[in-house]
Structures are given as structure tokens and as C-alpha cells.
Scaffold this motif. Structure first.
Motif, PDB file in Angstrom:
ATOM      1  N   ARG A  94       0.352   1.507 -14.733  1.00 54.09           N
ATOM      2  CA  ARG A  94      -0.160   2.457 -15.719  1.00 54.09           C
ATOM      3  C   ARG A  94      -0.056   3.922 -15.281  1.00 54.09           C
ATOM      4  O   ARG A  94      -0.812   4.768 -15.708  1.00 54.09           O
ATOM      5  N   GLY A  95       0.870   4.203 -14.375  1.00 56.68           N
ATOM      6  CA  GLY A  95       1.127   5.582 -13.997  1.00 56.68           C
ATOM      7  C   GLY A  95      -0.037   6.303 -13.349  1.00 56.68           C
ATOM      8  O   GLY A  95      -0.095   7.525 -13.331  1.00 56.68           O
ATOM      9  N   GLN A  96      -0.984   5.533 -12.814  1.00 57.92           N
ATOM     10  CA  GLN A  96      -2.119   6.204 -12.184  1.00 57.92           C
ATOM     11  C   GLN A  96      -1.813   6.563 -10.744  1.00 57.92           C
ATOM     12  O   GLN A  96      -0.991   5.931 -10.102  1.00 57.92           O
ATOM     13  N   ARG A  97      -2.504   7.557 -10.245  1.00 59.86           N
ATOM     14  CA  ARG A  97      -2.273   7.975  -8.866  1.00 59.86           C
ATOM     15  C   ARG A  97      -3.122   7.148  -7.905  1.00 59.86           C
ATOM     16  O   ARG A  97      -3.849   7.668  -7.081  1.00 59.86           O
ATOM     17  N   HIS A  98      -3.030   5.819  -8.045  1.00 56.85           N
ATOM     18  CA  HIS A  98      -3.723   4.943  -7.108  1.00 56.85           C
ATOM     19  C   HIS A  98      -2.850   4.702  -5.873  1.00 56.85           C
ATOM     20  O   HIS A  98      -1.629   4.740  -5.959  1.00 56.85           O
ATOM     21  N   HIS A  99      -3.508   4.390  -4.782  1.00 61.59           N
ATOM     22  CA  HIS A  99      -2.828   3.864  -3.613  1.00 61.59           C
ATOM     23  C   HIS A  99      -2.474   2.415  -3.944  1.00 61.59           C
ATOM     24  O   HIS A  99      -3.373   1.627  -4.234  1.00 61.59           O
TER      25      HIS A  99
ATOM     26  N   GLY B 173      13.318 -11.064   3.123  1.00 62.33           N
ATOM     27  CA  GLY B 173      13.455  -9.631   2.877  1.00 62.33           C
ATOM     28  C   GLY B 173      13.667  -9.300   1.417  1.00 62.33           C
ATOM     29  O   GLY B 173      14.000  -8.173   1.066  1.00 62.33           O
ATOM     30  N   LYS B 174      13.463 -10.293   0.535  1.00 62.22           N
ATOM     31  CA  LYS B 174      13.761 -10.073  -0.876  1.00 62.22           C
ATOM     32  C   LYS B 174      12.532  -9.737  -1.709  1.00 62.22           C
ATOM     33  O   LYS B 174      12.646  -9.455  -2.883  1.00 62.22           O
ATOM     34  N   GLY B 175      11.337  -9.860  -1.124  1.00 59.06           N
ATOM     35  CA  GLY B 175      10.118  -9.607  -1.894  1.00 59.06           C
ATOM     36  C   GLY B 175      10.076  -8.177  -2.404  1.00 59.06           C
ATOM     37  O   GLY B 175      10.315  -7.244  -1.643  1.00 59.06           O
ATOM     38  N   ARG B 176       9.793  -8.056  -3.672  1.00 60.06           N
ATOM     39  CA  ARG B 176       9.722  -6.712  -4.244  1.00 60.06           C
ATOM     40  C   ARG B 176       8.339  -6.441  -4.798  1.00 60.06           C
ATOM     41  O   ARG B 176       7.810  -7.239  -5.567  1.00 60.06           O
ATOM     42  N   ALA B 177       7.747  -5.347  -4.401  1.00 57.92           N
ATOM     43  CA  ALA B 177       6.504  -4.898  -5.007  1.00 57.92           C
ATOM     44  C   ALA B 177       6.575  -3.392  -5.081  1.00 57.92           C
ATOM     45  O   ALA B 177       7.108  -2.741  -4.176  1.00 57.92           O
ATOM     46  N   VAL B 178       6.083  -2.866  -6.170  1.00 56.16           N
ATOM     47  CA  VAL B 178       6.002  -1.421  -6.271  1.00 56.16           C
ATOM     48  C   VAL B 178       4.826  -0.987  -5.412  1.00 56.16           C
ATOM     49  O   VAL B 178       3.676  -1.269  -5.740  1.00 56.16           O
ATOM     50  N   VAL B 179       5.123  -0.406  -4.287  1.00 60.74           N
ATOM     51  CA  VAL B 179       4.067   0.077  -3.408  1.00 60.74           C
ATOM     52  C   VAL B 179       4.055   1.586  -3.529  1.00 60.74           C
ATOM     53  O   VAL B 179       5.099   2.224  -3.598  1.00 60.74           O
ATOM     54  N   HIS B 180       2.881   2.124  -3.631  1.00 62.55           N
ATOM     55  CA  HIS B 180       2.783   3.550  -3.914  1.00 62.55           C
ATOM     56  C   HIS B 180       1.659   4.154  -3.088  1.00 62.55           C
ATOM     57  O   HIS B 180       0.541   3.656  -3.075  1.00 62.55           O
ATOM     58  N   ASN B 181       1.984   5.194  -2.363  1.00 65.19           N
ATOM     59  CA  ASN B 181       0.977   5.903  -1.585  1.00 65.19           C
ATOM     60  C   ASN B 181       0.936   7.349  -2.074  1.00 65.19           C
ATOM     61  O   ASN B 181       1.847   8.134  -1.791  1.00 65.19           O
ATOM     62  N   PRO B 182      -0.094   7.694  -2.855  1.00 62.69           N
ATOM     63  CA  PRO B 182      -0.136   9.022  -3.475  1.00 62.69           C
ATOM     64  C   PRO B 182      -0.065  10.158  -2.460  1.00 62.69           C
ATOM     65  O   PRO B 182       0.392  11.250  -2.778  1.00 62.69           O
TER      66      PRO B 182
END
Lengths: 261, 261
Positions: A94-99, B173-182
């Protein structure tokens, strides 16, 4: 076996798993079982459709004795009120700035903290059909997404809980498995025992005309590589030498029979 | 979306999951779903009790379209005949000199090989009640045991399959997750923007008598630490400055009203 300590009598010793309006009793039972398999205790349900229900018991298996430790809440707000770090389990960001973390990253980051009683971590799982609502994701400090690879992206609720509980346990350093590597953990046969085995083997293989005098080195080299790779212990050498002895003895017995017509 | 390629037309692109006499159709459906979630394709059943069965479809969810790729066998021997590396999923070790690994170790060791078409790895799961029989463990090259921590040691079949499929995918090595660190992935506000925010904040907090001239440095230090920790982006700075502006504007509007009775 001791009865589980009631929640209010003990600091939270691990994360609290919170299920928002689970539709299926089987998922509740499976969740309870997974949580206890991985050493955790706290399961909270927000408005479950089937609870109590025979499916909860059936799927909980031997964790069924913990069903009365499950806590019920009328809404997510009250279910998380006493927790101070919340993670939303969702794959819709949802495009939030979460970690946003994977279960492994979460286990590594939060696992070591699980032993601190002041850490009250809540893991929030949405409904089977629609997942978490935006308003509930917004309550959370982190988002956690389970990696997938296949074309089929939506995971079963109880299986998601298993992966997360497993990674939280692994991260806490408490996971126990009997791991055994025969090449390093067992007392292997000595080099002397192995040499006597190979000498015996060579002798018998000559005798039965399996190897020829001009080619025996190459063949014995292959056999040595094979048996060394198998990392034999003393008992296994004894078995193999017994077999070799019988090859000769068997033949001798047959010969003896022929000579006594 | 393309139909799945039939098994005989393609080299095995991943491990073959083999379930010995599964009792519940739900477990078969859940297993199929987990396997496809993690990018694998091959599920074999030995004498399933409920197959075909509506529970298989219900639990497979969107993986239901792969049900016709499931292969049926009359016994384990024929189910593993074309595979060349077998792993027994069991926690009963029976004192055998097997190499015993965790799913993570197995994923790390075998995962990278999954892309080699000549590697035909079979993962053998026993029945829900009694697990694998000794004769079937003896067929296998390795034993794999899922670590647990709780008092409740026996895992649900479909959840075990999920953990193993998950670790095999992670190891490949194929696992995909959108990981996000603001704090590292987003373009954060510049130091200049942050300084102007803090100046604005200080000005307003003075104005509303929240901070006193002799103590403002300490309070501003705390607030700066808080907002720096939050790693604001440009948009969030704009929101906060808009709020600060409105604090003043709101008061000015009220004052203006009072002056025009």
C-alpha cells in the motif's frame, strides 16, 4: 507435564500471535499447534467465526490442551492494547513508508529480544480471504512479507503462521534438532582397519577373478574412494569383512561338496 | 497464464515431494498449495485415502488448477524409482548412521542444485499418525528433521511441507519478497529541509509556550533525535510543516474573530 502458566501471571515470554476474524476452526487449531511446536504460547483471536469448534481441537492435535489459553477480543484495538511492537503480516504494501522485512530478518532482529519480558511483540495476521485492512496495517511498526517463488502468491493462514513461528524460534537461538553428520560425529574406523579391509577385499576380488593382476591398482583406487567417502565406522568394516569372508567360505563349502560325491 | 508442463516433458526442475498414504485430503491440498507457493511443481502420492476429494480442492485454493499434475503410485518403491537422491523427513532417528540435517542445511546444500536437471531429489514424508517406516528411511541418503522448541513435538504434515518447501526455495536463492527499509531505500529529506523544519518547530513551540527560552536546547535535542530516527522523506516534512503552519494560522484566525465582535 505441567499446566501452562496463565498469561496474566507471567511476563510475555514470546510474541503474541493475533488472528483477525479467522473463518476456519481448523486454521485456529493448526495455528495453536504451530505456535506451541516452536515454543511460543500466546494466541489471540479477534471475533473468530468457529470457536469453540471441534475443528479447533482436531487440528490442534496434542496442543489441544492449550486451547483454554487462547484469548478472545472484540476488535484488534483491544487485542493489541498491551503490546508495544506490532508487525503486520501482509504482502500488500500500500505504498506506506513501513520497514518491510522477511520472516528471517524479523526472527534475526526480534528473536534475541524475545527473552526480555518487557518486549511485548505482537504479530498481526489478517483474515483468510482479504488479509489485513489498511487501518490495521497502520497500527504496526513493521510489515513482514513471506517470500514466495511460485505463480501462486497467497499463502495458507496456518502455514504462514508456521513459517513465522519457525523463523522467530530460529532467530531466538532456541530451535533444537538432532543434527548428525556421520563423517564427523561418529568414531570412524582407523586407517589400519581400513587398510586391512582393502587388503581383504583385493584378495577376495582376485580370487573370484573380478579383477585382473594388471588392472588391480585402478580398480582398488575406485573402491577405496567409494568406501572412504562413505566414512565407515568399526561396525560397518566388520560387516563388510564378514561378507568377504563368506564369499570365500561359501565357495570352499561348495567345492568340498563336489569332492565328496 | 500457461498450463503446467507435464512432468514427462520436462526435466525435474525441483525436488519431488512424496507423501506416503496421506489420510486427509486437506493435507494434500495444503501441500500442493505450499509447494507451488514456493515455486516447486512435483507432488506424488502413495495410496492416498482421500483423492480425488473436495477437501483437496478446498485446501489447494488457487493451486487447485495443478491438481491434475499430482502423480499417484501404489507404493514408495515405485514413487522413488526415477529419483537419485532421497531425503527422509522424520524426527525418529532409529540409531542409523544417516547424515541428519535441518531444513535450512538441506536448502543450503541442495537448493543450488535444484537448477540442474540431472538432480532428481525426492523428499519423503510419512503418514500423519506414524510417520515414515524404517524400511523407507533406509531407502534414503539423508534424514531431515525440523527443529522445534516447544513441548509439543509432532508437526502438522502440511506445515512440515511448508517449512521444507520454504527452506528449499530460500536455499535456491529464488525467494522473492519486497523488502523495504525506509531509512535506506527512500530518498530522505535533505539536511537543509530538516534544519528548516526544526527552526519552524522551535518557533511555533515558543509561540504556544510549550518550551521556555532557558530550556529550549534540551527539548529541541530530544525532538531532533526523534524525527531523525524516523528518517523523514520530503513529503513527510511537508506534512509536518503544514501542521506547524496551521497551529499558528488557527490561532491567528481565532484572534481575528475575537477582534471582530
Amino acid at each position: 507435564m505441567t499446566a501452562p502458566t496463565p498469561l496474566d501471571a507471567t511476563p510475555l515470554g514470546g510474541p503474541v500471535f493475533i488472528l483477525d476474524r479467522p473463518a476456519h476452526g481448523g486454521n485456529i487449531g493448526s495455528a495453536l499447534r504451530a505456535i506451541h511446536n516452536m515454543g511460543f504460547r500466546h494466541l489471540r483471536l479477534v471475533e473468530p467465526r468457529q470457536f469453540p469448534h471441534e475443528d479447533v481441537e482436531n487440528y490442534a492435535a496434542s496442543a489441544g490442551r492449550f486451547i483454554d489459553t487462547i484469548e478472545l477480543f472484540p476488535d484488534i484495538a483491544s487485542a493489541v492494547a498491551d503490546l508495544n511492537f506490532l508487525v503486520a503480516m501482509t504482502r500488500r504494501l500500500r505504498g506506506q513508508r513501513h520497514h518491510v522485512v522477511t520472516p528471517r530478518q524479523m526472527g534475526e532482529a526480534l528473536g534475541p529480544k524475545l527473552i526480555q519480558p518487557e518486549q511485548r511483540i505482537g504479530l498481526l495476521f489478517g483474515t483468510e480471504r482479504t488479509g489485513l485492512e489498511t487501518i490495521d496495517v497502520e497500527r504496526c511498526h513493521w510489515i513482514c512479507t513471506i517470500p514466495t517463488e511460485g505463480e501462486v502468491g497467497s499463502l495458507n493462514l496456518a502455514q504462514s503462521i508456521m513459517v513465522v513461528a519457525y523463523e522467530m524460534m530460529m532467530g531466538s537461538g532456541k530451535g533444537r534438532a538432532v543434527v548428525h553428520n556421520p563423517t564427523t560425529d561418529d568414531t570412524l574406523a582407523t586407517a589400519d582397519e581400513m587398510n586391512r579391509l582393502y587388503a581383504h577385499m583385493q584378495e577376495v576380488l582376485f580370487e573370484i577373478d573380478f579383477i585382473q593382476p594388471d588392472r588391480y591398482k585402478q580398480m582398488m583406487g575406485k573402491l577405496k574412494a567409494l568406501f572412504n567417502r562413505a566414512s565407515l565406522d568399526h561396525r560397518e568394516v566388520t560387516i563388510l569383512r564378514g561378507m568377504l569372508t563368506e564369499v570365500t567360505a561359501h565357495c570352499n563349502r561348495k567345492m568340498a561338496k563336489l569332492n565328496r560325491p
